[in-house]
Design a protein around this motif. Structure first.
Motif, PDB file in Angstrom:
ATOM      1  N   VAL A  75      13.217  -0.766  -9.064  1.00 34.57           N
ATOM      2  CA  VAL A  75      12.347  -1.926  -9.198  1.00 34.57           C
ATOM      3  C   VAL A  75      11.315  -1.554 -10.258  1.00 34.57           C
ATOM      4  CG1 VAL A  75      10.735  -3.480  -8.057  1.00 34.57           C
ATOM      5  CG2 VAL A  75      12.731  -2.612  -6.803  1.00 34.57           C
ATOM      6  N   GLU A  76      11.324  -2.308 -11.341  1.00 36.11           N
ATOM      7  CA  GLU A  76      10.423  -2.038 -12.465  1.00 36.11           C
ATOM      8  C   GLU A  76       9.523  -3.247 -12.678  1.00 36.11           C
ATOM      9  OE1 GLU A  76      13.068  -1.295 -15.720  1.00 36.11           O
ATOM     10  OE2 GLU A  76      13.842   0.535 -14.819  1.00 36.11           O
ATOM     11  N   ASP A  77       8.273  -2.988 -13.056  1.00 33.83           N
ATOM     12  CA  ASP A  77       7.355  -4.097 -13.309  1.00 33.83           C
ATOM     13  C   ASP A  77       6.394  -3.745 -14.435  1.00 33.83           C
ATOM     14  OD1 ASP A  77       4.614  -3.180 -12.233  1.00 33.83           O
ATOM     15  OD2 ASP A  77       5.942  -2.730 -10.542  1.00 33.83           O
ATOM     16  N   ASN A  78       5.681  -4.743 -14.911  1.00 39.66           N
ATOM     17  CA  ASN A  78       4.697  -4.550 -15.974  1.00 39.66           C
ATOM     18  C   ASN A  78       3.274  -4.548 -15.427  1.00 39.66           C
ATOM     19  OD1 ASN A  78       4.401  -7.264 -15.357  1.00 39.66           O
ATOM     20  ND2 ASN A  78       4.245  -7.930 -17.481  1.00 39.66           N
ATOM     21  N   GLY A  79       3.121  -4.146 -14.185  1.00 41.53           N
ATOM     22  CA  GLY A  79       1.804  -4.122 -13.540  1.00 41.53           C
ATOM     23  C   GLY A  79       0.908  -3.032 -14.093  1.00 41.53           C
ATOM     24  N   ARG A  80      -0.297  -2.961 -13.548  1.00 40.64           N
ATOM     25  CA  ARG A  80      -1.317  -2.056 -14.091  1.00 40.64           C
ATOM     26  C   ARG A  80      -1.137  -0.599 -13.673  1.00 40.64           C
ATOM     27  NH1 ARG A  80      -4.078  -5.865 -11.707  1.00 40.64           N
ATOM     28  NH2 ARG A  80      -4.560  -5.672  -9.512  1.00 40.64           N
ATOM     29  N   GLY A  81      -0.224  -0.296 -12.762  1.00 38.45           N
ATOM     30  CA  GLY A  81       0.029   1.087 -12.377  1.00 38.45           C
ATOM     31  C   GLY A  81      -1.027   1.633 -11.442  1.00 38.45           C
ATOM     32  N   PHE A  82      -0.816   2.880 -11.001  1.00 40.74           N
ATOM     33  CA  PHE A  82      -1.745   3.518 -10.076  1.00 40.74           C
ATOM     34  C   PHE A  82      -1.472   5.013 -10.059  1.00 40.74           C
ATOM     35  CE2 PHE A  82       1.997   2.257  -7.755  1.00 40.74           C
ATOM     36  CZ  PHE A  82       2.271   3.310  -6.895  1.00 40.74           C
ATOM     37  N   ASP A  83      -2.364   5.741  -9.420  1.00 42.57           N
ATOM     38  CA  ASP A  83      -2.217   7.184  -9.264  1.00 42.57           C
ATOM     39  C   ASP A  83      -1.480   7.435  -7.952  1.00 42.57           C
ATOM     40  OD1 ASP A  83      -2.568   9.886  -8.538  1.00 42.57           O
ATOM     41  OD2 ASP A  83      -4.437  10.014  -9.666  1.00 42.57           O
ATOM     42  N   ILE A  84      -0.217   7.839  -8.022  1.00 41.45           N
ATOM     43  CA  ILE A  84       0.625   7.997  -6.835  1.00 41.45           C
ATOM     44  C   ILE A  84       0.062   9.035  -5.875  1.00 41.45           C
ATOM     45  CG2 ILE A  84       2.205   9.657  -7.896  1.00 41.45           C
ATOM     46  CD1 ILE A  84       3.340   6.944  -5.493  1.00 41.45           C
ATOM     47  N   ASP A  85      -0.443  10.142  -6.395  1.00 39.99           N
ATOM     48  CA  ASP A  85      -0.985  11.185  -5.521  1.00 39.99           C
ATOM     49  C   ASP A  85      -2.182  10.671  -4.730  1.00 39.99           C
ATOM     50  OD1 ASP A  85       0.909  13.074  -6.326  1.00 39.99           O
ATOM     51  OD2 ASP A  85      -0.309  13.645  -8.059  1.00 39.99           O
ATOM     52  N   GLU A  86      -3.050   9.952  -5.393  1.00 40.29           N
ATOM     53  CA  GLU A  86      -4.237   9.400  -4.735  1.00 40.29           C
ATOM     54  C   GLU A  86      -3.838   8.421  -3.628  1.00 40.29           C
ATOM     55  OE1 GLU A  86      -7.489   6.112  -5.988  1.00 40.29           O
ATOM     56  OE2 GLU A  86      -7.278   7.795  -7.384  1.00 40.29           O
ATOM     57  N   VAL A  87      -2.872   7.571  -3.915  1.00 36.92           N
ATOM     58  CA  VAL A  87      -2.439   6.571  -2.937  1.00 36.92           C
ATOM     59  C   VAL A  87      -1.766   7.227  -1.738  1.00 36.92           C
ATOM     60  CG1 VAL A  87      -0.837   4.653  -2.554  1.00 36.92           C
ATOM     61  CG2 VAL A  87      -2.286   4.678  -4.587  1.00 36.92           C
ATOM     62  N   LEU A  88      -0.883   8.184  -1.973  1.00 39.71           N
ATOM     63  CA  LEU A  88      -0.163   8.811  -0.867  1.00 39.71           C
ATOM     64  C   LEU A  88      -1.058   9.707  -0.010  1.00 39.71           C
ATOM     65  CD1 LEU A  88       3.279   9.609  -2.523  1.00 39.71           C
ATOM     66  CD2 LEU A  88       2.728   7.774  -0.921  1.00 39.71           C
ATOM     67  N   GLN A  89      -2.154  10.195  -0.572  1.00 34.24           N
ATOM     68  CA  GLN A  89      -3.079  11.035   0.197  1.00 34.24           C
ATOM     69  C   GLN A  89      -4.051  10.208   1.030  1.00 34.24           C
ATOM     70  OE1 GLN A  89      -4.898  13.730  -2.567  1.00 34.24           O
ATOM     71  NE2 GLN A  89      -2.979  14.785  -3.002  1.00 34.24           N
ATOM     72  N   SER A  90      -4.218   8.954   0.676  1.00 28.05           N
ATOM     73  CA  SER A  90      -5.152   8.086   1.383  1.00 28.05           C
ATOM     74  C   SER A  90      -4.556   7.637   2.717  1.00 28.05           C
ATOM     75  CB  SER A  90      -5.473   6.860   0.527  1.00 28.05           C
ATOM     76  OG  SER A  90      -6.174   5.905   1.277  1.00 28.05           O
ATOM     77  N   LYS A  91      -5.386   7.637   3.773  1.00 28.49           N
ATOM     78  CA  LYS A  91      -4.910   7.166   5.074  1.00 28.49           C
ATOM     79  C   LYS A  91      -4.884   5.643   5.133  1.00 28.49           C
ATOM     80  CE  LYS A  91      -6.286  11.213   7.478  1.00 28.49           C
ATOM     81  NZ  LYS A  91      -5.803  12.011   8.392  1.00 28.49           N
ATOM     82  N   GLN A  92      -5.703   4.993   4.326  1.00 27.62           N
ATOM     83  CA  GLN A  92      -5.772   3.537   4.344  1.00 27.62           C
ATOM     84  C   GLN A  92      -4.763   2.897   3.390  1.00 27.62           C
ATOM     85  OE1 GLN A  92      -8.742   5.338   3.820  1.00 27.62           O
ATOM     86  NE2 GLN A  92      -9.354   5.227   5.956  1.00 27.62           N
ATOM     87  N   ARG A  93      -4.356   3.627   2.375  1.00 30.62           N
ATOM     88  CA  ARG A  93      -3.470   3.051   1.361  1.00 30.62           C
ATOM     89  C   ARG A  93      -2.125   3.767   1.377  1.00 30.62           C
ATOM     90  NH1 ARG A  93      -6.489   3.891  -4.000  1.00 30.62           N
ATOM     91  NH2 ARG A  93      -4.850   2.571  -4.814  1.00 30.62           N
ATOM     92  N   GLY A  94      -1.135   3.161   0.777  1.00 37.51           N
ATOM     93  CA  GLY A  94       0.140   3.824   0.588  1.00 37.51           C
ATOM     94  C   GLY A  94       1.078   3.817   1.779  1.00 37.51           C
ATOM     95  N   LEU A  95       0.723   3.069   2.828  1.00 37.63           N
ATOM     96  CA  LEU A  95       1.582   3.048   4.009  1.00 37.63           C
ATOM     97  C   LEU A  95       2.975   2.515   3.669  1.00 37.63           C
ATOM     98  CD1 LEU A  95       1.867   3.532   7.019  1.00 37.63           C
ATOM     99  CD2 LEU A  95       0.970   1.228   7.405  1.00 37.63           C
ATOM    100  N   GLY A  96       3.033   1.471   2.863  1.00 34.54           N
ATOM    101  CA  GLY A  96       4.329   0.908   2.477  1.00 34.54           C
ATOM    102  C   GLY A  96       5.186   1.909   1.715  1.00 34.54           C
TER     103      GLY A  96
END
Length: 118
Positions: A75-96
């Motif tokens: 799945v590819e998109d032209n979105g703004r992107g994000f820092d994967i490490d930051e998201v996966l380390q967060s307890k509130q974010r990255g659940l999906g």
């Protein structure tokens, strides 16, 4: 009606004046069974929703290919992107995203996130 029909319906429902979603698939398709179909559909649904809701994507391409004894999904998109490490380390974010990894581990699958801020 199966995974491909469900993905085509997802694409049709996600398309709008502001968002363009496309499905590319191989001509050959390996039947996967209902349980795997649902799991793959939920993964695509999560990624498309994330691209729209969080990344602000306006173009999304879903690529689904069968090769010998494996399935490849991108799945590819032209979105703004994000820092994967930051998201996966967060307890509130990255659940999906963690759920995607967990679902795939059950069927000996794996996921690679190719993302970057901006």
């Amino acid at each position: 009606f199966g995974l491909l029909a469900a993905l085509e319906e997802l694409v049709a429902n996600a398309n709008s004046e502001l968002i363009s979603v496309h499905l590319e698939r191989s001509e050959t398709f390996i039947p996967t069974g209902p349980a795997l179909d649902v799991m793959l559909y939920r993964i695509v649904q999560e990624l498309v929703n994330n691209a729209i809701r969080h990344a602000g994507a306006t173009q999304i391409t879903i690529r689904f290919f069968a090769r010998e004894d494996e399935l490849r999904l991108a799945v590819e998109d032209n979105g703004r992107g994000f820092d994967i490490d930051e998201v996966l380390q967060s307890k509130q974010r990255g659940l999906g995203l963690r759920n995607i990894e967990s679902r795939l581990s059950v069927v000996n699958g794996h996921v690679t996130f190719d993302v970057a801020p901006g």
